[in-house]
Design a protein around this motif. Structure first.
Motif, PDB file in Angstrom:
ATOM      1  N   MET A 141       0.849  -1.173   0.000  1.00 40.51           N
ATOM      2  CA  MET A 141       0.000   0.000   0.000  1.00 40.51           C
ATOM      3  C   MET A 141       0.896   1.238   0.000  1.00 40.51           C
ATOM      4  SD  MET A 141      -2.884   1.207   2.830  1.00 40.51           S
ATOM      5  CE  MET A 141      -3.625  -0.403   2.898  1.00 40.51           C
ATOM      6  N   THR A 142       0.443   2.228  -0.732  1.00 37.38           N
ATOM      7  CA  THR A 142       1.118   3.515  -0.739  1.00 37.38           C
ATOM      8  C   THR A 142       0.109   4.584  -0.316  1.00 37.38           C
ATOM      9  OG1 THR A 142       0.542   4.094  -3.012  1.00 37.38           O
ATOM     10  CG2 THR A 142       2.548   2.759  -2.693  1.00 37.38           C
ATOM     11  N   VAL A 182      -4.633   5.113  -0.214  1.00 35.29           N
ATOM     12  CA  VAL A 182      -5.412   5.282   1.019  1.00 35.29           C
ATOM     13  C   VAL A 182      -6.861   5.656   0.757  1.00 35.29           C
ATOM     14  CG1 VAL A 182      -5.639   6.652   3.133  1.00 35.29           C
ATOM     15  CG2 VAL A 182      -3.433   5.646   2.510  1.00 35.29           C
ATOM     16  N   TRP A 227      -3.973   5.275   8.441  1.00 35.45           N
ATOM     17  CA  TRP A 227      -3.311   4.528   7.366  1.00 35.45           C
ATOM     18  C   TRP A 227      -2.038   5.241   6.921  1.00 35.45           C
ATOM     19  CZ3 TRP A 227      -3.705  -0.313   6.473  1.00 35.45           C
ATOM     20  CH2 TRP A 227      -4.922  -0.997   6.554  1.00 35.45           C
ATOM     21  N   GLU A 286       0.639   4.653   9.415  1.00 27.82           N
ATOM     22  CA  GLU A 286       1.100   3.259   9.462  1.00 27.82           C
ATOM     23  C   GLU A 286       1.915   2.881   8.235  1.00 27.82           C
ATOM     24  OE1 GLU A 286      -2.489   1.080  10.378  1.00 27.82           O
ATOM     25  OE2 GLU A 286      -2.203   1.420  12.522  1.00 27.82           O
ATOM     26  N   ILE A 287       1.583   3.439   7.083  1.00 25.74           N
ATOM     27  CA  ILE A 287       2.368   3.168   5.872  1.00 25.74           C
ATOM     28  C   ILE A 287       3.825   3.561   6.096  1.00 25.74           C
ATOM     29  CG2 ILE A 287       2.761   3.975   3.499  1.00 25.74           C
ATOM     30  CD1 ILE A 287      -0.337   4.075   3.221  1.00 25.74           C
ATOM     31  N   ASP A 288       4.038   4.666   6.785  1.00 28.02           N
ATOM     32  CA  ASP A 288       5.397   5.175   7.015  1.00 28.02           C
ATOM     33  C   ASP A 288       6.054   4.644   8.286  1.00 28.02           C
ATOM     34  OD1 ASP A 288       5.428   6.685   4.695  1.00 28.02           O
ATOM     35  OD2 ASP A 288       4.568   8.443   5.680  1.00 28.02           O
ATOM     36  N   ASP A 297       3.720  -3.244   7.947  1.00 23.71           N
ATOM     37  CA  ASP A 297       3.550  -3.541   6.528  1.00 23.71           C
ATOM     38  C   ASP A 297       2.069  -3.428   6.185  1.00 23.71           C
ATOM     39  OD1 ASP A 297       6.302  -4.225   6.022  1.00 23.71           O
ATOM     40  OD2 ASP A 297       5.931  -6.076   7.128  1.00 23.71           O
ATOM     41  N   CYS A 298       1.743  -2.603   5.215  1.00 22.01           N
ATOM     42  CA  CYS A 298       0.362  -2.360   4.800  1.00 22.01           C
ATOM     43  C   CYS A 298       0.178  -2.872   3.377  1.00 22.01           C
ATOM     44  CB  CYS A 298       0.039  -0.873   4.871  1.00 22.01           C
ATOM     45  SG  CYS A 298       0.236  -0.160   6.519  1.00 22.01           S
ATOM     46  N   ALA A 347      -2.862  -5.086   7.245  1.00 26.18           N
ATOM     47  CA  ALA A 347      -1.649  -4.507   7.808  1.00 26.18           C
ATOM     48  C   ALA A 347      -1.147  -5.419   8.919  1.00 26.18           C
ATOM     49  CB  ALA A 347      -1.908  -3.103   8.354  1.00 26.18           C
TER      50      ALA A 347
END
Length: 150
Positions: A1-2, A6, A41, A44-46, A51-52, A66
């Protein structure tokens, strides 16, 4: 996911949460917190160690997941794919990801009032641990801990 995913992920997550968590979050009193979920989100991506994932189907977002360490943090499939087997395939892929990280005992938390989710996880080998906690989203409903040997 990027970060670019989102908006689509939240658009999949919202109908499933509204329908699947109707007994947990009254939409009249506690509507789906779209902006807060999108912000979570993005954080959490960063976040290192988190891991998303996007679950894709026919070039569209059909679900999300995730993980962090040994924990399955978030998991959901678009309502229109409920009952198709896509959730099982995505779940199995997430477990393979955890195994690849040398996790042998995975854990997750699910809302006590989420009967559909609890049945899904129990069908797929997850067992309640007796651990209880509270959600940070009002009205702060109870979460039950589950674990599964990998």
């Amino acid at each position: 996911m990027t970060a670019a995913d989102v908006s689509a992920v939240v658009s999949v997550q919202e109908p499933g949460a509204v329908l699947g968590l109707a007994d947990v979050f009254s939409q009249d009193e506690h509507p789906f917190p779209r902006e807060a979920i999108a912000e979570r989100w993005l954080r959490e991506i960063d976040l290192p160690g988190t891991d998303c994932f996007v679950v894709g189907r026919d070039d569209a977002v059909a679900g999300f997941a995730a993980t962090r360490g040994d924990e399955l943090l978030h998991f959901g499939i678009a309502v229109e794919h409920w009952g198709t087997g896509l959730a099982t395939l995505a779940h199995d892929d997430v477990l393979d990801h955890l195994r690849g990280g040398r996790v042998t005992q995975a854990r997750l938390r699910v809302f006590t009032g989420n009967g559909r989710g609890r049945r899904f996880y129990e069908k797929h080998g997850w067992r309640p641990t007796g651990e209880r906690s509270r959600s940070s989203f009002a009205p702060c409903p109870e979460l039950l801990g589950y674990a599964r040997h990998l």
